[in-house]
Design a protein around this motif. Structure first.
Motif: not given
Length: 226
Positions: A127-151
């Motif tokens: 049993s040991f204390q742990t802590d989280s780290t937060v990062i930001v990821v910019h994700f690109v999937l080309f076939q989703n670009i149109l769906d993203q624009q529709k939202l």
């Protein structure tokens, strides 16, 4: 818009670090993992040679096995590293660098655009204390670009203090809205006739996820509460 959001995220993280430094085992460095501000992550590409540095910020020696987990959205959990029972020793103030298995950015786990990713080590063997780290990821999937624009759904202000406004909700039949903390635990749910403003009173400041669900899609936004 993203630059403003990312700047606010960094400022918030800096403020949090002053009052709530990471404790226990935590991820102090992540190499060759495509994260902002320098890299973009692309769907269905295998990323090799990811190095994870785990640091021990306690006065106790850790002896045991380590898994490194990450979460990109509520109820989504992925394993970045698993040591298959190898026993590690990390003395107080020391670090250990681990090499992750090849990692693929799964479109089912990442939204097109900016994703807040929470990463943390999980201790096994003691049993040991742990802590989280937060990062930001910019994700690109080309076939989703149109769906993203529709939202046409957005939340503001973000960061916020005690409420969040939703713009464009009248265009969709929203079944419910849920709010999760950074580890994917549901802490609030709104259903029925949804107002344009959602109260965030009595929540601690930090990073949250706000999820909108319709009969056709589930969309999750990162939300910072100051």
């Amino acid at each position: 818009m993203f630059r403003k959001f990312f700047t606010l995220l960094i400022l918030f993280a800096a403020i949090s670090a002053e009052t709530n430094a990471q404790q226990g085992l935590h991820i102090s460095r992540l190499q060759n993992f495509p994260a902002l501000p320098n890299d973009t992550a692309y769907g269905n590409i295998t990323y090799q040679n990811i190095l994870i540095t785990v640091s021990n910020n306690t006065v106790f020696t850790f002896t045991g096995s380590i898994d490194v987990l990450l979460s990109t959205r509520p109820a989504t959990l992925d394993t970045l590293y698993s040591d298959s029972g190898i026993v590690h020793t990390i003395n107080p103030g020391d670090s250990l660098t681990l090499q992750a298995a090849p990692y693929v950015f799964n479109p089912q786990s990442y939204d097109s655009g900016d994703n807040i990713v929470v990463i943390w080590p999980q201790a096994r063997g003691m049993s040991f204390q742990t802590d989280s780290t937060v990062i930001v990821v910019h994700f690109v999937l080309f076939q989703n670009i149109l769906d993203q624009q529709k939202l046409r759904l957005s939340i503001f202000p973000n960061p916020t203090q005690n409420l969040v406004r939703i713009q464009g909700m009248e265009k969709y039949k929203i079944e419910y809205v849920r709010i999760f903390n950074a580890k994917g635990i549901e802490i609030r749910k709104f259903s029925g006739i949804l107002p344009d403003e959602l109260s965030l009173e009595h929540l601690n400041r930090g990073i949250y996820f706000i999820e909108f669900r319709t009969s056709d899609f589930v969309y999750t936004y990162p939300l910072i509460l100051e």
